[in-house]
Design a protein around this motif. Structure first.
Motif, short mmCIF file in Angstrom:
data_model
loop_
_atom_site.label_atom_id
_atom_site.label_comp_id
_atom_site.label_asym_id
_atom_site.label_seq_id
_atom_site.Cartn_x
_atom_site.Cartn_y
_atom_site.Cartn_z
N ALA A 90 0.94 -1.12 -0.10
CA ALA A 90 -0.03 0.09 -0.14
C ALA A 90 0.65 1.35 0.03
O ALA A 90 0.37 2.25 -0.42
N TRP A 92 3.36 1.97 -1.86
CA TRP A 92 3.62 2.24 -3.21
C TRP A 92 2.51 2.74 -4.07
O TRP A 92 2.69 3.23 -4.95
N GLN A 93 1.33 2.21 -3.33
CA GLN A 93 -0.11 2.49 -4.11
C GLN A 93 -0.39 3.93 -3.71
O GLN A 93 -1.08 4.59 -4.30
N ASN A 94 0.03 4.21 -2.49
CA ASN A 94 -0.51 5.61 -1.78
C ASN A 94 0.79 6.58 -1.58
O ASN A 94 0.68 6.99 -0.36
N LYS A 95 1.64 6.79 -2.37
CA LYS A 95 3.07 7.30 -1.98
C LYS A 95 2.49 8.68 -1.46
O LYS A 95 3.56 9.20 -0.79
N ASP A 97 0.17 10.03 0.12
CA ASP A 97 -0.27 9.91 1.35
C ASP A 97 0.49 9.59 2.41
O ASP A 97 0.70 10.28 3.32
N LEU A 139 -2.08 1.50 7.94
CA LEU A 139 -2.17 1.09 6.72
C LEU A 139 -0.80 0.62 6.11
O LEU A 139 -1.12 0.19 4.98
N TYR A 140 0.17 0.88 6.51
CA TYR A 140 1.40 0.55 5.91
C TYR A 140 2.37 -0.40 6.47
O TYR A 140 3.50 -0.69 5.77
N GLY B 63 -12.33 4.93 4.38
CA GLY B 63 -12.11 6.44 3.90
C GLY B 63 -12.39 7.42 4.83
O GLY B 63 -12.46 8.65 4.50
#
Lengths: 145, 306
Positions: A90, A92-95, A97, A139-140, B63
């Motif tokens: 995630a 690298w998918q949401n760099k 953020d 998240l990460y 979200g």
């Protein structure tokens, strides 16, 4: 001539790579470890498990500042796996953020560095610093056994 | 020849009929049986059941940060495909506004929806079946107080044969223990409370216990750690390794603030678990610690303390 220029460039790149440390996974893991140790000291104080000590708080915040400044750049595309990393895809998918969260972390650490002068201001400003750990790990960072 | 064909057809038809009968959903309560329990449902007590059960970990609208907006739709990746927990808000169209308390009870305790179909055990009724009827009634009352959220979750995306919902009935025959949980009189009240929270609403074993070929939990290795269903990382062994060095206070701290004795902060799925457990009274978190520390060690021994 052309060849020697190429050799010089190659050498420069090689030296640069060595100087830059070629293992971002090991480097970011070390920074995170130091972050954890520093945060833990402050956290124990905030919970009354350790006596408040301003010098320790300041040193810990300096460590966290270093982590907040350097770590975000240590997640290049080629460092997604290996080296015992707990980094989730995630990142690298949401760099954007991910980077923004490190920027927020740095902001909160700097506010704490500027504002903490005694136990009362520590209790007021430290929770904002701690909050960054969990919100980003959720998240990460993968769980590890 | 004709006789063989007819015979075969009869056998197949009988087999199919038998599978159909065996796979029938069996709700734990009829409306009358539930009524007889006389539970009125206390929403304030139900709020704590909601957090003990970690409902929002899966049903919270993704979200956004409000744990009480239960629009569903967060993808739950598993080896069988992707599940999308449904909207359980009070929205009359997209949510479960029409559900009666007995419907909530049958979903939680027997994995059966009000329309009589099976629910997939990605919804952990395998653990929730240990909840007391009172907790269920209180939770149902609390859910009624939450806001309506519009929008349906996407349909589950499962591989065949897991996509056949009726087949969950056969899975239940093999693996679903719906015998509830009785307190152990030889143990303290605190220990029993801890066991109830861990094995019942807390559903810790759904991630921390390894699973077999068909997704059934391997109770011989209960809570001894397991790879996570999405393939990233591992749920910790709560009966071995580093965890054996944790004190009760360490466990309480980890499920209150996320901070571990080593200075890490729990991440991934545990972030939501911590957020939820932190809402419980301290005595409940202590009971969880007492129960976990009482489990017989399994797996690697405790590493030497630094």
């Amino acid at each position: 001539m052309k060849r020697s220029v190429a050799v010089v460039i190659a050498l420069a790149c090689g030296v640069g790579a060595v100087l830059a440390d070629t293992d971002p996974i090991a480097e970011r893991r070390a920074l995170m470890k130091h972050d954890g140790e520093a945060a833990k000291k402050m956290f124990d104080m905030s919970k009354g498990k350790a006596p408040f000590d301003l010098a320790t708080v300041k040193a810990s915040l300096q460590t966290l500042d270093e982590g907040a400044t350097k770590t975000a750049a240590l997640f290049p595309e080629n460092s997604k796996t290996g080296g015992g990393t707990a980094a989730l895809p995630a990142i690298w998918q949401n760099k954007a953020d991910f980077d923004a969260r490190f920027a927020q972390f740095k902001k909160d650490v700097e506010a704490a560095r500027a504002g903490i002068t005694d136990e009362a201001s520590f209790k007021q400003l430290a929770p904002a610093v701690f909050k960054n750990c969990g919100s980003c790990h959720e998240l990460y960072k993968a769980k590890s056994g | 020849m004709k006789r063989i064909v007819v015979g075969l057809a009869v056998v197949i038809a009988a087999g199919a009929a038998l599978a159909w009968v065996l796979s029938a959903p069996r709700p734990r309560y009829s409306a009358e049986e539930w009524q007889k329990l006389g539970l009125s449902g206390d929403a304030a007590a139900g709020r704590l059941v909601f957090y003990a059960g970690g409902c929002e970990s899966c049903h919270k609208s993704p979200g956004q940060d409000d744990p009480l907006r239960l629009g569903g739709g967060l993808e739950l990746k598993t080896p069988f495909g992707s599940f999308y927990p449904p909207n359980i808000s009070t929205d009359p169209v997209d949510g479960i506004d029409a559900w009666q308390p007995v419907d909530v009870a049958n979903a939680l305790l027997s994995g059966v929806s009000p329309n009589g179909g099976h629910l997939y055990p990605a919804f952990p009724y395998t653990s929730y079946q240990r909840m007391t009827p009172k907790d269920v009634a209180d939770l149902a009352a609390f859910l009624r107080t939450l806001p309506a959220v519009k929008g349906k979750a996407p349909a589950n995306a499962l591989a065949f044969p897991f996509s056949v919902r009726r087949a969950v009935g056969l899975w239940k025959l093999l693996f679903f223990d719906n015998s509830g949980l009785s307190p152990d009189p030889s143990q303290t009240e605190q220990w029993n409370r801890g066991r109830y929270l861990v094995e019942g609403p807390g559903h810790c074993g759904e991630c921390h216990t390894p699973r077999g070929f068909l997704g059934e939990t391997d109770l011989k290795h209960a809570l001894a750690g397991a790879p996570l269903p999405d393939g990233h990382g591992k749920a910790a062994n709560l009966r071995g390794g580093d965890f054996l060095n944790w004190t009760d206070a360490d466990i309480v701290e980890a499920i209150t603030s996320g901070f571990t004795p080593g200075g890490d902060v729990l991440g991934a799925g545990m972030t939501a678990v911590v957020r939820n457990l932190a809402e419980l009274p301290e005595s409940d978190r202590q009971a969880i610690a007492v129960y976990l520390k009482s489990l017989p060690p399994l797996g690697p021994p405790a590493p030497a303390k630094p």
